[in-house]
Design a protein around this motif. Structure first.
Motif, PDB file in Angstrom:
ATOM      1  N   ASP A  65      21.819  23.965  25.365  1.00  0.00           N
ATOM      2  CA  ASP A  65      21.542  24.354  24.706  1.00  0.00           C
ATOM      3  C   ASP A  65      21.637  24.572  23.146  1.00  0.00           C
ATOM      4  O   ASP A  65      21.472  24.672  21.747  1.00  0.00           O
ATOM      5  CB  ASP A  65      21.045  25.868  24.971  1.00  0.00           C
ATOM      6  N   MET A  66      23.187  25.538  23.217  1.00  0.00           N
ATOM      7  CA  MET A  66      23.849  25.695  21.712  1.00  0.00           C
ATOM      8  C   MET A  66      23.896  24.334  21.490  1.00  0.00           C
ATOM      9  O   MET A  66      23.913  24.510  20.157  1.00  0.00           O
ATOM     10  CB  MET A  66      24.925  26.784  21.636  1.00  0.00           C
ATOM     11  N   THR A  67      24.915  23.100  22.243  1.00  0.00           N
ATOM     12  CA  THR A  67      24.885  21.964  22.001  1.00  0.00           C
ATOM     13  C   THR A  67      23.719  21.654  21.119  1.00  0.00           C
ATOM     14  O   THR A  67      23.776  20.696  20.203  1.00  0.00           O
ATOM     15  CB  THR A  67      25.516  21.384  22.409  1.00  0.00           C
ATOM     16  N   ASN A  68      22.902  21.411  21.871  1.00  0.00           N
ATOM     17  CA  ASN A  68      21.647  21.033  21.212  1.00  0.00           C
ATOM     18  C   ASN A  68      20.698  21.771  20.454  1.00  0.00           C
ATOM     19  O   ASN A  68      20.695  20.457  19.240  1.00  0.00           O
ATOM     20  CB  ASN A  68      20.036  20.812  22.489  1.00  0.00           C
ATOM     21  N   LYS A  69      21.004  22.692  19.630  1.00  0.00           N
ATOM     22  CA  LYS A  69      20.256  23.369  18.208  1.00  0.00           C
ATOM     23  C   LYS A  69      21.858  23.412  17.509  1.00  0.00           C
ATOM     24  O   LYS A  69      21.240  22.897  16.071  1.00  0.00           O
ATOM     25  CB  LYS A  69      20.904  25.175  18.484  1.00  0.00           C
ATOM     26  N   ILE A  70      23.108  22.739  17.752  1.00  0.00           N
ATOM     27  CA  ILE A  70      24.192  22.448  16.669  1.00  0.00           C
ATOM     28  C   ILE A  70      23.910  21.140  16.415  1.00  0.00           C
ATOM     29  O   ILE A  70      23.671  20.721  15.024  1.00  0.00           O
ATOM     30  CB  ILE A  70      25.538  22.357  17.509  1.00  0.00           C
ATOM     31  N   ASP A  71      23.349  20.402  17.386  1.00  0.00           N
ATOM     32  CA  ASP A  71      22.978  18.489  16.883  1.00  0.00           C
ATOM     33  C   ASP A  71      21.535  18.685  16.144  1.00  0.00           C
ATOM     34  O   ASP A  71      21.466  17.952  15.159  1.00  0.00           O
ATOM     35  CB  ASP A  71      22.824  18.223  18.328  1.00  0.00           C
ATOM     36  N   GLN A  72      20.710  19.695  15.830  1.00  0.00           N
ATOM     37  CA  GLN A  72      19.162  19.370  14.946  1.00  0.00           C
ATOM     38  C   GLN A  72      19.836  20.541  13.910  1.00  0.00           C
ATOM     39  O   GLN A  72      19.870  19.492  12.572  1.00  0.00           O
ATOM     40  CB  GLN A  72      18.589  20.507  16.240  1.00  0.00           C
ATOM     41  N   LEU A  73      20.462  21.181  13.816  1.00  0.00           N
ATOM     42  CA  LEU A  73      21.338  21.364  12.823  1.00  0.00           C
ATOM     43  C   LEU A  73      21.980  20.720  12.017  1.00  0.00           C
ATOM     44  O   LEU A  73      21.622  20.380  10.860  1.00  0.00           O
ATOM     45  CB  LEU A  73      21.704  22.779  12.883  1.00  0.00           C
ATOM     46  N   LYS A  74      22.686  19.698  12.409  1.00  0.00           N
ATOM     47  CA  LYS A  74      23.379  18.656  11.180  1.00  0.00           C
ATOM     48  C   LYS A  74      22.543  17.525  11.170  1.00  0.00           C
ATOM     49  O   LYS A  74      22.545  17.527  10.108  1.00  0.00           O
ATOM     50  CB  LYS A  74      24.159  18.278  12.530  1.00  0.00           C
ATOM     51  N   GLN A  75      21.658  17.318  11.935  1.00  0.00           N
ATOM     52  CA  GLN A  75      20.345  16.749  11.641  1.00  0.00           C
ATOM     53  C   GLN A  75      19.441  17.131  10.347  1.00  0.00           C
ATOM     54  O   GLN A  75      19.134  16.625   9.123  1.00  0.00           O
ATOM     55  CB  GLN A  75      19.389  16.162  12.514  1.00  0.00           C
ATOM     56  N   LEU A  76      19.457  18.160  10.741  1.00  0.00           N
ATOM     57  CA  LEU A  76      18.316  18.927   9.269  1.00  0.00           C
ATOM     58  C   LEU A  76      19.670  18.910   7.261  1.00  0.00           C
ATOM     59  O   LEU A  76      19.266  18.626   6.327  1.00  0.00           O
ATOM     60  CB  LEU A  76      18.214  20.302   9.704  1.00  0.00           C
ATOM     61  N   GLY A  77      20.747  18.748   8.026  1.00  0.00           N
ATOM     62  CA  GLY A  77      21.502  18.524   7.178  1.00  0.00           C
ATOM     63  C   GLY A  77      21.672  17.646   6.555  1.00  0.00           C
ATOM     64  O   GLY A  77      21.983  17.940   5.552  1.00  0.00           O
ATOM     65  N   GLU A  78      21.438  16.928   7.275  1.00  0.00           N
ATOM     66  CA  GLU A  78      22.175  15.228   7.136  1.00  0.00           C
ATOM     67  C   GLU A  78      20.492  15.106   5.710  1.00  0.00           C
ATOM     68  O   GLU A  78      20.719  14.504   4.659  1.00  0.00           O
ATOM     69  CB  GLU A  78      22.675  14.202   7.431  1.00  0.00           C
TER      70      GLU A  78
END
Length: 99
Positions: A65-78
């Protein structure tokens, strides 16, 4: 001739007895099978036919779940870096994601 008649009579009695016993055994077995199928149908009608399968084990762990959230945050940053999202939109999405 009395000996022959006695032998035929004995054979007839034995054959008749065997037939009667065989028929009685057949009827008794059919009765038992009917009772068993009746019980099985009763169980099925009551909903007891089979035990339900156990629920599946949870597949997502906290690390996933935490890995999924981190990936989504990276996409938002991009998206923010590309100019698709404003600073306010980025903060709002980040707040929703981490809530």
């Amino acid at each position: 001739m009395p000996g022959l008649l006695r032998g035929v009579a004995r054979t007839a009695v034995v054959a008749g007895t065997a037939t009667a016993v065989s028929n009685r055994v057949s009827r008794r077995q059919q009765g038992r099978w009917a009772a068993q199928s009746g019980q099985q149908q009763g169980y099925q009608q009551q909903g007891y036919q089979e035990a339900p399968p156990p629920p599946p084990a949870p597949t997502s762990s906290t690390a996933d779940d935490m890995t999924n959230k981190i990936d989504q945050l990276k996409q938002l940053g991009e998206l923010k870096a590309q100019g698709v999202l404003t600073e306010a939109e980025f903060e709002e999405q980040k707040r929703r994601l981490l809530a």
